[in-house]
Design a protein around this motif. Structure first.
Motif, PDB file in Angstrom:
ATOM      1  N   PRO A  90     -24.995   0.924  14.231  1.00 29.04           N
ATOM      2  CA  PRO A  90     -25.141   1.568  12.916  1.00 29.04           C
ATOM      3  C   PRO A  90     -26.604   1.865  12.595  1.00 29.04           C
ATOM      4  O   PRO A  90     -27.456   0.984  12.696  1.00 29.04           O
ATOM      5  N   THR A 125     -16.155   4.855   9.374  1.00 30.36           N
ATOM      6  CA  THR A 125     -14.881   4.133   9.323  1.00 30.36           C
ATOM      7  C   THR A 125     -13.922   4.793  10.324  1.00 30.36           C
ATOM      8  O   THR A 125     -14.243   5.838  10.920  1.00 30.36           O
ATOM      9  N   HIS A 184     -14.221   8.559  11.878  1.00 30.20           N
ATOM     10  CA  HIS A 184     -14.062   8.932  13.287  1.00 30.20           C
ATOM     11  C   HIS A 184     -12.959   9.981  13.442  1.00 30.20           C
ATOM     12  O   HIS A 184     -13.104  10.937  14.209  1.00 30.20           O
ATOM     13  N   THR A 191     -22.097   3.063   8.677  1.00 29.75           N
ATOM     14  CA  THR A 191     -21.098   2.980   9.736  1.00 29.75           C
ATOM     15  C   THR A 191     -19.947   3.922   9.435  1.00 29.75           C
ATOM     16  O   THR A 191     -19.460   3.972   8.299  1.00 29.75           O
ATOM     17  N   LEU A 194     -17.184   6.619   5.539  1.00 29.80           N
ATOM     18  CA  LEU A 194     -18.285   5.785   5.996  1.00 29.80           C
ATOM     19  C   LEU A 194     -18.415   4.580   5.092  1.00 29.80           C
ATOM     20  O   LEU A 194     -17.896   4.560   3.975  1.00 29.80           O
ATOM     21  N   LEU A 197     -27.401  -0.157   6.326  1.00 29.89           N
ATOM     22  CA  LEU A 197     -26.885   0.417   7.563  1.00 29.89           C
ATOM     23  C   LEU A 197     -25.642   1.231   7.253  1.00 29.89           C
ATOM     24  O   LEU A 197     -24.856   0.882   6.371  1.00 29.89           O
ATOM     25  N   LEU A 238     -24.071   9.678  12.284  1.00 32.33           N
ATOM     26  CA  LEU A 238     -23.663   8.270  12.214  1.00 32.33           C
ATOM     27  C   LEU A 238     -22.855   7.845  13.433  1.00 32.33           C
ATOM     28  O   LEU A 238     -22.576   6.657  13.603  1.00 32.33           O
ATOM     29  N   ASN A 239     -22.474   8.782  14.268  1.00 32.53           N
ATOM     30  CA  ASN A 239     -21.627   8.505  15.429  1.00 32.53           C
ATOM     31  C   ASN A 239     -22.493   7.929  16.551  1.00 32.53           C
ATOM     32  O   ASN A 239     -22.852   8.616  17.503  1.00 32.53           O
ATOM     33  N   ASP A 258     -28.468  -4.531   5.900  1.00 36.73           N
ATOM     34  CA  ASP A 258     -28.967  -4.841   7.239  1.00 36.73           C
ATOM     35  C   ASP A 258     -29.286  -6.336   7.293  1.00 36.73           C
ATOM     36  O   ASP A 258     -30.144  -6.810   6.543  1.00 36.73           O
TER      37      ASP A 258
END
Length: 148
Positions: free
Chosen positions: A60, A107, A111, A105, A90, A103, A55-56, A95
């Motif tokens: 997204p 959080t 991270h 992403t 996450l 999608l 996911l990084n 979408d």
């Protein structure tokens, strides 16, 4: 189905010593255990690390693209996403281009979890590759990718 009798033990030994599927399964389990143990201080399993790493991205990804990258079916991926989402690592969003698609992403907490886990992964990965010898890990990766 024919009833041709029991499979000889010699066949069992042949499969044990030659089956690529068995060898890959055994290696995958051993590697997963090693990385699970190493990543425990970061609060992640090896599978969660791989999922979060997928996911990084600057944009997204969709659930479908992540499932494809990880060679997982969407149902299994969705089940693996839920605990990470509950932990706040996450987020899932609709979408805007295709309201049927979702999608994914990372959080800020996601991270941070990756930032804590990457040095552990780097150290463990180097330890795993070292006994293979020069260039062998690259050949192994290429061979495995050829099978994918």
């Amino acid at each position: 189905m024919s009833n041709s009798g029991p499979v000889p033990f010699s066949t069992t030994l042949h499969v044990r010593d030659h089956c690529l599927c068995l060898a890959a399964q055994r290696a995958a389990r051993a590697l997963a255990r090693r990385f699970d143990e190493a990543l425990r201080p970061a609060g992640l399993t090896s599978g969660q690390f791989s999922l979060l790493m997928s996911l990084n991205r600057p944009v997204p990804p969709s659930i479908g693209s992540v499932a494809s990258l990880l060679a997982m079916d969407r149902t299994t991926l969705t089940a693996n996403l839920k605990p990470l989402e509950r932990q706040g690592l996450l987020e899932t969003a609709i979408d805007p281009q295709d309201r049927r698609s979702r999608l994914l992403t990372l959080t800020d907490a996601g991270h941070a979890a990756l930032a804590a886990a990457v040095p552990i992964w780097q150290r463990t990965h180097a330890e795993v590759e070292a006994p293979l010898g020069e260039g062998v890990a690259d050949l192994l990766r290429a061979g495995l990718m050829a099978l994918v």
